[in-house]
Design an enzyme around this catalytic site. Structure first.
Site, PDB file in Angstrom:
ATOM      1  N   LYS A  56       0.987  -1.080   0.037  1.00  0.00           N
ATOM      2  CA  LYS A  56      -0.033   0.079  -0.086  1.00  0.00           C
ATOM      3  C   LYS A  56       0.857   1.313  -0.040  1.00  0.00           C
ATOM      4  O   LYS A  56       2.074   1.111   0.385  1.00  0.00           O
ATOM      5  CB  LYS A  56      -0.981  -0.159   1.242  1.00  0.00           C
ATOM      6  CG  LYS A  56      -0.124  -0.101   2.630  1.00  0.00           C
ATOM      7  CD  LYS A  56      -0.981  -0.555   3.651  1.00  0.00           C
ATOM      8  CE  LYS A  56      -0.147  -0.427   5.045  1.00  0.00           C
ATOM      9  NZ  LYS A  56      -0.658  -1.099   6.030  1.00  0.00           N
ATOM     10  N   TYR A 100      14.715  31.281   6.956  1.00  0.00           N
ATOM     11  CA  TYR A 100      13.779  32.010   7.540  1.00  0.00           C
ATOM     12  C   TYR A 100      13.903  32.164   9.074  1.00  0.00           C
ATOM     13  O   TYR A 100      14.584  31.685   9.923  1.00  0.00           O
ATOM     14  CB  TYR A 100      12.512  31.235   7.457  1.00  0.00           C
ATOM     15  CG  TYR A 100      12.166  31.401   6.024  1.00  0.00           C
ATOM     16  CD1 TYR A 100      11.765  32.548   5.441  1.00  0.00           C
ATOM     17  CD2 TYR A 100      11.908  30.160   5.233  1.00  0.00           C
ATOM     18  CE1 TYR A 100      11.290  32.515   4.106  1.00  0.00           C
ATOM     19  CE2 TYR A 100      11.475  30.243   4.058  1.00  0.00           C
ATOM     20  CZ  TYR A 100      11.359  31.533   3.445  1.00  0.00           C
ATOM     21  OH  TYR A 100      10.544  31.472   1.951  1.00  0.00           O
TER      22      TYR A 100
HETATM   23  C1  LIG Z   1      -0.079  -1.929   6.726  1.00  0.00           C
HETATM   24  C2  LIG Z   1      -0.674  -3.200   7.323  1.00  0.00           C
HETATM   25  C3  LIG Z   1       0.076  -4.388   7.298  1.00  0.00           C
HETATM   26  C4  LIG Z   1       1.626  -4.180   7.445  1.00  0.00           C
HETATM   27  O1  LIG Z   1       2.152  -3.731   8.548  1.00  0.00           O
HETATM   28  P1  LIG Z   1       3.605  -3.266   8.822  1.00  0.00           P
HETATM   29  O2  LIG Z   1       3.665  -2.999  10.230  1.00  0.00           O
HETATM   30  O3  LIG Z   1       3.952  -2.225   7.808  1.00  0.00           O
HETATM   31  O4  LIG Z   1       4.290  -4.553   8.665  1.00  0.00           O
HETATM   32  C5  LIG Z   1      -0.316  -5.578   7.675  1.00  0.00           C
HETATM   33  N1  LIG Z   1      -1.610  -5.848   7.820  1.00  0.00           N
HETATM   34  C6  LIG Z   1      -2.431  -4.625   7.759  1.00  0.00           C
HETATM   35  C7  LIG Z   1      -4.015  -4.812   7.877  1.00  0.00           C
HETATM   36  C8  LIG Z   1      -2.100  -3.447   7.405  1.00  0.00           C
HETATM   37  O5  LIG Z   1      -2.866  -2.124   7.471  1.00  0.00           O
END
Ligand SMILES: *Cc1c(COP(=O)(O)O)cnc(C)c1O
Length: 349
Positions: A42, A252
């Site tokens: 994602k 700044y």
């Molecule tokens: C993002 C996510 C993961 C991965 O988690 P990490 O902590 O980045 O390893 C696994 N399961 C779900 C449902 C997630 O939303």
């Protein structure tokens, strides 16, 4: 048409380290075990790029690819077939349910409302997220007996740990709650672990692991420190060299004033690139292992660094962002997740 000249920001993704991290996490489930390992891809592979990362994870052997949004599906679909893609947010509208069926990507059902929508729009195979205590997405234990949930054709029964990165009693509580849920809904496979969850041991592993952060070089818990390699190497170029005189202020609000004459470099990197102002106070960039402290405030497109330790550098030379994630997190106060996903569009990958 003219191609634009090379950017003054670049992000190198070490694909060998990415593949090695995936293999290391898979190996934690035991070499010959039946546990499969997927990948959270994602948010554009946590900012590192679907096109750079997904083929590497696919070739390493990743069994499933998790995205949050439906809008993230087409980019992943360029590299893996629809049956291996799972959409965590699930179908919230009839349009999303229709899209899932049209391309053959299975959704995660997260609520009774989503279950009813999925059934009303044609039912079919899906996955189910159960909430065992994080109170984010997922059907709670009391919702599992609902006819809409009982009517689903569930492939993977998932849950998500709230505190896997800590030695918290909540981990064992969630594991027990997950075991109770398993008895209440028919399913084919089980999945509980994110990156940190993998380090909690085989009782947590079930059928499918879902690491994200650790694939991309994050170290969510000490157990993974020696196992995980840095994957993301962002760099920024010097666009101007200056000689500061004693008494000159920088940037700044004149937040830094030189106490003595010193060489400085204006670097093509700012908060619009994800290098936030929190780096200003204690931050530095690096060249050949030398720390170059940040002077004054981070601007939108620029930051100024002290070149005393590297006086030979000049316009066009590259500086490294300190992106060993556990250290970078301690220094900046940002989470390792934020450090990755915040890297901006102006980095050339
Ligand atoms: C993002 C996510 C993961 C991965 O988690 P990490 O902590 O980045 O390893 C696994 N399961 C779900 C449902 C997630 O939303």
């Amino acid at each position: 048409m003219h191609n634009p000249p090379p950017a003054t920001l670049r992000l190198t993704v070490d694909t060998d380290a990415l593949a090695a991290n995936w293999r290391a996490l898979a190996a934690l489930a035991g070499e010959a075990s039946r546990v499969k390992t997927g990948a959270a891809v994602k948010a554009n592979c946590y900012g590192l790029g679907v096109d750079a990362c997904v083929p590497v994870l696919r070739d390493a052997g990743a069994a499933a690819f998790f995205v949050a949004h439906w809008s993230e599906v087409p980019a992943v679909l360029q590299h893996v077939s629809a049956e291996h893609i799972i959409v965590l947010h699930g179908p919230g509208t009839a349009d999303e349910a229709a899209y899932a069926r049209a391309i053959g990507v299975k959704p995660v059902i997260n609520s009774i409302l989503q279950a009813k929508l999925w059934i009303a729009t044609g039912a079919g195979p899906c996955h189910l997220m159960v909430d065992t205590g994080i109170n984010r997405l997922g059907v709670g234990p009391h919702g599992l007996s609902d006819p809409a949930i009982q009517g689903l054709d569930i492939g993977i029964l998932l849950s998500h740990l709230a505190s896997a990165d800590e030695a918290s009693p909540m981990n064992a509580q969630q594991l027990r709650a997950f075991q109770t849920c398993q008895e209440q809904v028919r399913h084919q496979q089980l999945s509980l672990c994110n990156s940190a969850g993998i380090a909690l041991g085989s009782a947590y592993h079930h059928d499918l692991l879902r690491p994200g952060l650790a694939l991309y070089g994050g170290v969510p818990c000490p157990e993974l420190a020696d196992v995980i390699r840095q994957v993301a190497f962002p760099q920024a170029a010097i666009i101007q060299k200056r000689q500061l005189r004693a008494g000159d202020s920088v940037g700044y609000n004149a937040a830094f004033t030189a106490q003595h004459d010193m060489p400085a470099a204006v670097v093509s990197l700012g908060y619009a690139d994800g290098f936030l102002r929190c780096w200003g106070a204690h931050g530095f960039l690096r060249n050949a292992g030398r720390d170059l402290p940040i002077l004054g405030k981070v601007s939108m497109d620029m930051v100024v660094v002290d070149l005393t330790a590297a006086p030979e550098l000049a316009e066009g030379d590259w500086l490294d962002l300190p992106y060993h994630l556990p250290d970078a997190s301690r220094l900046s106060g940002l989470s390792q997740y934020e450090l990755l996903t915040i890297l901006g569009q102006r980095f050339q990958k």
